[in-house]
Design a protein around this motif. Structure first.
Motif, short mmCIF file in Angstrom:
data_model
loop_
_atom_site.label_atom_id
_atom_site.label_comp_id
_atom_site.label_asym_id
_atom_site.label_seq_id
_atom_site.Cartn_x
_atom_site.Cartn_y
_atom_site.Cartn_z
N VAL A 1 0.86 -1.17 0.00
CA VAL A 1 0.00 0.00 0.00
C VAL A 1 0.89 1.22 0.00
N VAL A 2 0.68 2.10 -0.97
CA VAL A 2 1.44 3.35 -1.03
C VAL A 2 0.51 4.51 -0.71
N LEU A 3 1.09 5.63 -0.31
CA LEU A 3 0.34 6.85 -0.08
C LEU A 3 0.69 7.84 -1.18
N VAL A 4 -0.33 8.36 -1.85
CA VAL A 4 -0.15 9.23 -3.00
C VAL A 4 -0.61 10.65 -2.66
N ALA A 5 0.16 11.63 -3.08
CA ALA A 5 -0.17 13.03 -2.78
C ALA A 5 -1.39 13.47 -3.57
N LEU A 6 -2.37 14.06 -2.88
CA LEU A 6 -3.59 14.56 -3.53
C LEU A 6 -3.41 15.99 -4.05
N ARG A 7 -2.37 16.65 -3.60
CA ARG A 7 -2.05 18.02 -4.04
C ARG A 7 -0.57 18.24 -3.79
N ASP A 8 -0.04 19.37 -4.22
CA ASP A 8 1.33 19.71 -3.87
C ASP A 8 1.43 19.90 -2.36
N ILE A 9 2.44 19.30 -1.76
CA ILE A 9 2.64 19.38 -0.31
C ILE A 9 3.98 20.05 -0.04
N GLU A 10 3.95 21.18 0.65
CA GLU A 10 5.14 21.98 0.84
C GLU A 10 5.99 21.49 2.00
N ASN A 11 7.25 21.91 1.99
CA ASN A 11 8.18 21.62 3.07
C ASN A 11 7.61 22.11 4.40
#
Length: 293
Positions: free
Chosen positions: A270-280
Motif C-alpha cells: 500500500v502506497v500513499l499518493v499526494a492529492l495536491r502539492d505538499i510543501e516543506n
C-alpha cells in the motif's frame, strides 16, 4: 494513567467498528467512498512501480560499496546494469567486485531522486503522538510519498492476538490486512516471515522499517495521522501488487512480507499518493474512513 488511556484510545478508535459507525455522520467531510479496487486508483500501477524502482535503484547504487558481496552473487546480466555506476571506491578484481565500506544516507538518495524528503516526528495534532512531515523540497501532486509497511495477512490468516490493542492494522478493499505495528508480537512475526522468504542471498523484504532508521525512507506510512474537518487529507492510500518482473535486487527495499508461506497471489503493498502539492514543513494526513460499496 487516564491520559495514557485517552491517548491510546484516540489512536485505536479509528479501527473500532462500533465507534466508526456512530461517528460517520459527524465526519462527512473526511469520508472516503469507493466502488471497488479498480476505481480506487489516483495514479496507475505503472506510475507507482516506476517511482518505486527509481528510488530503490538509487538506494541500491548509493549503497553499492556496502553490498559488494551481494552484488557478486547476482547473475551477470544484473551485475552489468551497475558496472557504469559503481562508485570509485569499488574496484573489479579477479574474484569479482571489491569495495570499501562508505557512509550511506537514504534520505539524501530520496531527495536526489524524488525531489523531497519525509521524516517521523511529533505530530502537530494534540495527543496524536508521532506524525510524518515533509522535511525538504515539495511533494508534487500524484507522487508516491510513503509506503505502509508490515506483515500481509490474507482473509483466511489468523490475526486475533496480533490485532489486540493494535492501532496499525490496515484493511485493504478486498479484505487483505497489513499489520504495520513495529513493536511486540507484530515485530517478531515480521522478522520471522522476512527470514523465511529469503531466497538464498536475495533478500525479498526490508526489516529496517522496524527501527528508527529505515533503509527505505518511504516506509513510515503507518505513522501518517487521520485528517479532520480542520485539516483535510493531502495523501490517500492506494493498493499495489508487486509484479513478478520486479527487479530481484530491489526487493530488499519492499517493507512488506506475507504472513503465510503458501500465498500464490502477488505481494500486496500500500502506497500513499499526494492529492495536491505538499510543501516543506507540512504534515501528511490520510483518511481512515472508507466505505466500500
Amino acid at each position: 494513567m487516564l491520559q495514557r488511556f485517552l491517548s491510546k484510545w484516540r489512536s485505536y478508535r479509528h479501527r473500532f467498528v462500533p465507534w466508526i459507525a456512530l461517528n460517520l455522520n459527524k465526519n462527512q467531510r473526511t469520508l472516503r467512498s469507493v466502488m471497488d479496487d479498480s476505481l480506487d486508483k489516483v495514479i496507475s500501477d505503472h506510475v507507482v512501480q516506476t517511482s518505486l524502482i527509481q528510488l530503490f535503484h538509487a538506494l541500491f547504487v548509493s549503497d553499492l560499496s556496502n553490498q559488494t558481496e551481494f552484488l557478486n552473487l547476482l547473475p551477470e546480466n544484473i551485475q552489468s546494469k551497475y558496472q557504469n555506476v559503481l562508485p570509485q571506491s569499488i574496484t573489479e578484481t579477479g574474484n569479482g567486485i571489491k569495495g570499501n565500506r562508505v557512509d550511506f544516507n537514504s534520505g539524501d538518495a530520496m531527495f536526489e531522486t524524488l525531489g523531497f524528503s519525509i521524516n517521523r516526528t511529533t505530530s502537530s495534532l494534540s495527543l496524536a503522538g508521532r506524525g510524518v512531515f515533509v522535511t525538504a523540497g515539495t511533494v508534487p501532486k500524484g507522487a508516491v510519498v510513503s509506503m505502509y509497511p508490515g506483515s500481509v495477512y490474507q482473509q483466511y490468516n489468523p490475526i486475533l492476538f496480533q490485532s489486540i490493542c493494535n492501532p496499525f492494522i490496515f484493511r485493504c478493499i478486498d479484505g487483505v490486512l497489513i499489520d504495520g505495528n513495529d513493536k511486540g508480537i507484530s515485530k517478531v512475526i515480521y522478522r520471522s516471515c522476512s527470514r523465511r522468504d529469503r531466497l538464498g542471498p536475495y533478500k525479498t523484504s526490508d526489516v529496517t522499517w522496524l527501527t528508527e532508521s529505515p533503509l527505505n525512507p518511504l516506509a513510515v506510512g503507518q505513522y501518517v495521522n487521520n485528517c479532520s474537518n480542520e485539516k483535510a487529507a493531502n495523501v490517500c492510500y492506494q493498493e499495489f501488487d508487486v509484479p513478478e518482473a520486479f527487479p530481484i535486487e530491489l526487493l530488499q527495499y519492499i517493507p512488506n512480507a506475507n504472513y503465510g508461506h503458501d500465498v500464490e497471489r502477488p505481494l500486496r503493498c500500500v502506497v500513499l499518493v499526494a492529492l495536491r502539492d505538499i510543501e516543506n514543513g507540512e504534515e501528511l494526513f490520510s483518511n481512515y474512513y472508507t466505505i466500500v460499496h
